[in-house]
Scaffold this motif. Structure first.
Motif, PDB file in Angstrom:
ATOM      1  N   GLY A  79      39.227  88.506  45.701  1.00 20.17           N
ATOM      2  CA  GLY A  79      40.011  87.947  46.800  1.00 20.17           C
ATOM      3  C   GLY A  79      39.582  88.513  48.145  1.00 20.17           C
ATOM      4  N   GLY A  80      39.086  89.750  48.143  1.00 16.29           N
ATOM      5  CA  GLY A  80      38.524  90.328  49.355  1.00 16.29           C
ATOM      6  C   GLY A  80      37.247  89.619  49.764  1.00 16.29           C
ATOM      7  N   HIS A  81      36.458  89.248  48.774  1.00 15.97           N
ATOM      8  CA  HIS A  81      35.252  88.472  49.073  1.00 15.97           C
ATOM      9  C   HIS A  81      35.628  87.105  49.645  1.00 15.97           C
ATOM     10  CE1 HIS A  81      31.871  85.732  48.077  1.00 15.97           C
ATOM     11  NE2 HIS A  81      31.155  86.763  48.510  1.00 15.97           N
ATOM     12  N   ALA A  82      36.615  86.461  49.032  1.00 21.48           N
ATOM     13  CA  ALA A  82      37.055  85.153  49.525  1.00 21.48           C
ATOM     14  C   ALA A  82      37.587  85.249  50.946  1.00 21.48           C
ATOM     15  CB  ALA A  82      38.116  84.580  48.590  1.00 21.48           C
ATOM     16  N   ALA A  83      38.365  86.298  51.217  1.00 19.43           N
ATOM     17  CA  ALA A  83      38.894  86.500  52.568  1.00 19.43           C
ATOM     18  C   ALA A  83      37.762  86.749  53.555  1.00 19.43           C
ATOM     19  CB  ALA A  83      39.875  87.672  52.571  1.00 19.43           C
ATOM     20  N   GLY A  84      36.782  87.556  53.131  1.00 19.63           N
ATOM     21  CA  GLY A  84      35.643  87.839  53.995  1.00 19.63           C
ATOM     22  C   GLY A  84      34.829  86.600  54.306  1.00 19.63           C
ATOM     23  N   LEU A  85      34.652  85.726  53.321  1.00 24.50           N
ATOM     24  CA  LEU A  85      33.945  84.469  53.591  1.00 24.50           C
ATOM     25  C   LEU A  85      34.676  83.662  54.654  1.00 24.50           C
ATOM     26  CD1 LEU A  85      32.766  83.050  50.129  1.00 24.50           C
ATOM     27  CD2 LEU A  85      31.334  83.958  51.969  1.00 24.50           C
ATOM     28  N   ALA A  86      35.991  83.573  54.531  1.00 23.55           N
ATOM     29  CA  ALA A  86      36.763  82.814  55.511  1.00 23.55           C
ATOM     30  C   ALA A  86      36.649  83.416  56.905  1.00 23.55           C
ATOM     31  CB  ALA A  86      38.224  82.743  55.081  1.00 23.55           C
ATOM     32  N   ALA A  87      36.510  84.738  56.970  1.00 25.75           N
ATOM     33  CA  ALA A  87      36.440  85.429  58.258  1.00 25.75           C
ATOM     34  C   ALA A  87      35.048  85.404  58.866  1.00 25.75           C
ATOM     35  CB  ALA A  87      36.896  86.875  58.084  1.00 25.75           C
ATOM     36  N   TYR A  88      34.008  85.507  58.036  1.00 28.79           N
ATOM     37  CA  TYR A  88      32.661  85.751  58.546  1.00 28.79           C
ATOM     38  C   TYR A  88      31.696  84.578  58.407  1.00 28.79           C
ATOM     39  CZ  TYR A  88      34.498  90.499  57.751  1.00 28.79           C
ATOM     40  OH  TYR A  88      35.283  91.622  57.718  1.00 28.79           O
ATOM     41  N   ALA A  89      31.945  83.657  57.473  1.00 31.37           N
ATOM     42  CA  ALA A  89      30.989  82.563  57.265  1.00 31.37           C
ATOM     43  C   ALA A  89      30.969  81.623  58.457  1.00 31.37           C
ATOM     44  CB  ALA A  89      31.344  81.784  55.992  1.00 31.37           C
ATOM     45  N   PRO A  90      29.811  81.081  58.778  1.00 33.25           N
ATOM     46  CA  PRO A  90      29.718  80.159  59.922  1.00 33.25           C
ATOM     47  C   PRO A  90      30.298  78.789  59.603  1.00 33.25           C
ATOM     48  CG  PRO A  90      27.609  80.317  58.807  1.00 33.25           C
ATOM     49  CD  PRO A  90      28.516  81.313  58.131  1.00 33.25           C
ATOM     50  N   HIS A  91      30.375  77.967  60.636  1.00 29.06           N
ATOM     51  CA  HIS A  91      30.709  76.543  60.523  1.00 29.06           C
ATOM     52  C   HIS A  91      32.189  76.263  60.278  1.00 29.06           C
ATOM     53  CE1 HIS A  91      26.435  76.283  60.505  1.00 29.06           C
ATOM     54  NE2 HIS A  91      26.306  76.689  59.256  1.00 29.06           N
ATOM     55  N   GLY A  92      33.029  77.256  60.405  1.00 32.54           N
ATOM     56  CA  GLY A  92      34.454  77.000  60.277  1.00 32.54           C
ATOM     57  C   GLY A  92      35.048  76.522  61.591  1.00 32.54           C
ATOM     58  N   GLU A  93      36.016  75.618  61.515  1.00 26.45           N
ATOM     59  CA  GLU A  93      36.735  75.211  62.717  1.00 26.45           C
ATOM     60  C   GLU A  93      37.539  76.402  63.240  1.00 26.45           C
ATOM     61  OE1 GLU A  93      36.443  72.345  64.208  1.00 26.45           O
ATOM     62  OE2 GLU A  93      35.109  71.508  62.682  1.00 26.45           O
ATOM     63  N   ARG A  94      37.706  76.491  64.555  1.00 29.06           N
ATOM     64  CA  ARG A  94      38.341  77.677  65.126  1.00 29.06           C
ATOM     65  C   ARG A  94      39.736  77.903  64.557  1.00 29.06           C
ATOM     66  NH1 ARG A  94      39.404  81.618  65.182  1.00 29.06           N
ATOM     67  NH2 ARG A  94      39.909  83.157  66.759  1.00 29.06           N
ATOM     68  N   ASP A  95      40.495  76.844  64.329  1.00 31.51           N
ATOM     69  CA  ASP A  95      41.855  77.022  63.834  1.00 31.51           C
ATOM     70  C   ASP A  95      41.903  77.308  62.333  1.00 31.51           C
ATOM     71  OD1 ASP A  95      41.181  74.533  62.885  1.00 31.51           O
ATOM     72  OD2 ASP A  95      43.003  73.537  63.558  1.00 31.51           O
ATOM     73  N   GLU A  96      40.729  77.372  61.689  1.00 32.53           N
ATOM     74  CA  GLU A  96      40.662  77.689  60.266  1.00 32.53           C
ATOM     75  C   GLU A  96      40.097  79.081  60.001  1.00 32.53           C
ATOM     76  OE1 GLU A  96      40.078  73.190  58.461  1.00 32.53           O
ATOM     77  OE2 GLU A  96      38.326  74.487  58.661  1.00 32.53           O
ATOM     78  N   VAL A  97      39.834  79.836  61.072  1.00 32.28           N
ATOM     79  CA  VAL A  97      39.318  81.198  60.937  1.00 32.28           C
ATOM     80  C   VAL A  97      40.473  82.177  61.115  1.00 32.28           C
ATOM     81  CG1 VAL A  97      37.731  82.915  61.891  1.00 32.28           C
ATOM     82  CG2 VAL A  97      37.050  80.508  61.791  1.00 32.28           C
ATOM     83  N   PRO A  98      40.615  83.180  60.239  1.00 35.05           N
ATOM     84  CA  PRO A  98      41.732  84.114  60.374  1.00 35.05           C
ATOM     85  C   PRO A  98      41.615  84.962  61.629  1.00 35.05           C
ATOM     86  CG  PRO A  98      40.185  84.931  58.738  1.00 35.05           C
ATOM     87  CD  PRO A  98      39.741  83.525  59.090  1.00 35.05           C
ATOM     88  N   ASP A  99      42.755  85.424  62.108  1.00 40.09           N
ATOM     89  CA  ASP A  99      42.769  86.306  63.277  1.00 40.09           C
ATOM     90  C   ASP A  99      42.414  87.741  62.905  1.00 40.09           C
ATOM     91  OD1 ASP A  99      43.875  84.553  65.525  1.00 40.09           O
ATOM     92  OD2 ASP A  99      45.302  84.197  63.908  1.00 40.09           O
ATOM     93  N   PHE A 100      42.627  88.104  61.641  1.00 37.71           N
ATOM     94  CA  PHE A 100      42.244  89.433  61.150  1.00 37.71           C
ATOM     95  C   PHE A 100      42.130  89.385  59.640  1.00 37.71           C
ATOM     96  CE2 PHE A 100      46.908  89.532  61.166  1.00 37.71           C
ATOM     97  CZ  PHE A 100      47.208  90.075  59.928  1.00 37.71           C
TER      98      PHE A 100
END
Length: 217
Positions: A79-100
Motif C-alpha cells: 500500500g505504501g508503493h501504491a501511495a507512492g505511485l499516486a504521489a510520484y508517477a507522472p501524468h496525473g491530473e492535478r486534482d488526483e495527486v495527493p497533497d502529502f
C-alpha cells in the motif's frame, strides 16, 4: 490550513494480493483519535499496473470533488508503493495527486530482487526492465512531489530497509520536503507498532509532522 478540511486515505499492505487487517481499520481509528478524518481505500488486488494507480487517483479526485481541501495518503508495504505511485508517477491530473504521503515500510523498488510477491502481483512474472523502472518510486520522484513522511526498520526481512534508503536518496536529490525514520529493531508489517519497542514512536513522530503542516490538530 485553519478551517480547511483534511481527509486521509489509508492503503493497507498485503503484497497486492490482500488488504492486511493490521494496516486497515486500526490505522483509521488511530487517525480519528488524533482528530483526522480517514477511511480505508481498498485498491484493486491481483490487478496489473496501472489498475491500482488509476483507482487511487480516481478516489482522490472524487474526494476533492466532494469538497475536501487536502487529501493525504497513508500506505503500508505494498500500500505504501501504491501511495507512492499516486504521489510520484507522472501524468496525473492535478486534482488526483495527493497533497502529502506517509509511508510505512513501503515497497519502493521494482528493480531489486527482494519482495518479489508485490512485483509479480502488480507487474506479472515477465515484467521487463523498462516496466520495473517505470514503477520504482525512487525513479519517479521529481522536485514537484508532495511532502513525504516514511519509516522502516533495519530488521525488516520481507521488504529490506534498502527500499527506504533508495526513496530517501531520491527525495533528497530532488529537494522534496520529507521526514524519514529508520528503527533498528522490528520486522515487517508492524502496523501501529504498539509494544514494538522504539518503532512504536512512529505514530507520535508522524502526528508531529502532520501538525507541522497544519494537517492535524
Amino acid at each position: 490550513m485553519s478551517g480547511a478540511s483534511v481527509h486521509v486515505l489509508v492503503l493497507p499492505g498485503g503484497s497486492y494480493a490482500t488488504h492486511a487487517e493490521r494496516s486497515s481499520e486500526p490505522i483509521v481509528d488511530w487517525l480519528a483519535s488524533i482528530g483526522l478524518s480517514a477511511s480505508v481505500f481498498r485498491y484493486p488486488l491481483m490487478t496489473r499496473h496501472p489498475g491500482p494507480l488509476l483507482a487511487i487517483r480516481a478516489e482522490i479526485g472524487s474526494r476533492r470533488a466532494a469538497g475536501v481541501d487536502t487529501v493525504g495518503l497513508m500506505g503500508f508495504s505494498a500500500g505504501g508503493h501504491a501511495a507512492g505511485l499516486a504521489a510520484y508517477a507522472p501524468h496525473g491530473e492535478r486534482d488526483e495527486v495527493p497533497d502529502f504521503v506517509a509511508l510505512a515500510y513501503p515497497v519502493v523498488s521494482m528493480e531489486l530482487g527482494s519482495h518479489g510477491a508485490s512485483r509479480i502481483n502488480l507487474l506479472g512474472e515477465d515484467a521487463d526492465a523498462a516496466l520495473r523502472v517505470a514503477t520504482s518510486l525512487d525513479r519517479l520522484v521529481s522536485p514537484d512531489a508532495p511532502p513525504s513522511f516514511f519509516w522502516h526498520t533495519v530488521g525488516d526481512t520481507v521488504v529490506p530497509v534498502e527500499h527506504a534508503y533508495l526513496l530517501g536518496s531520491a527525495l533528497a536529490r530532488s529537494g522534496v520536503p520529507h521526514e524519514a525514520h529508520i528503527f533498528e529493531r522490528g520486522n515487517h508489517a508492524l502496523g501501529l507498532a504498539r509494544e514494538a519497542g522504539p518503532a512504536s514512536a512512529w505514530t507520535t513522530l508522524c502526528r508531529s509532522w502532520l501538525r507541522s503542516y497544519g494537517w492535524a490538530p
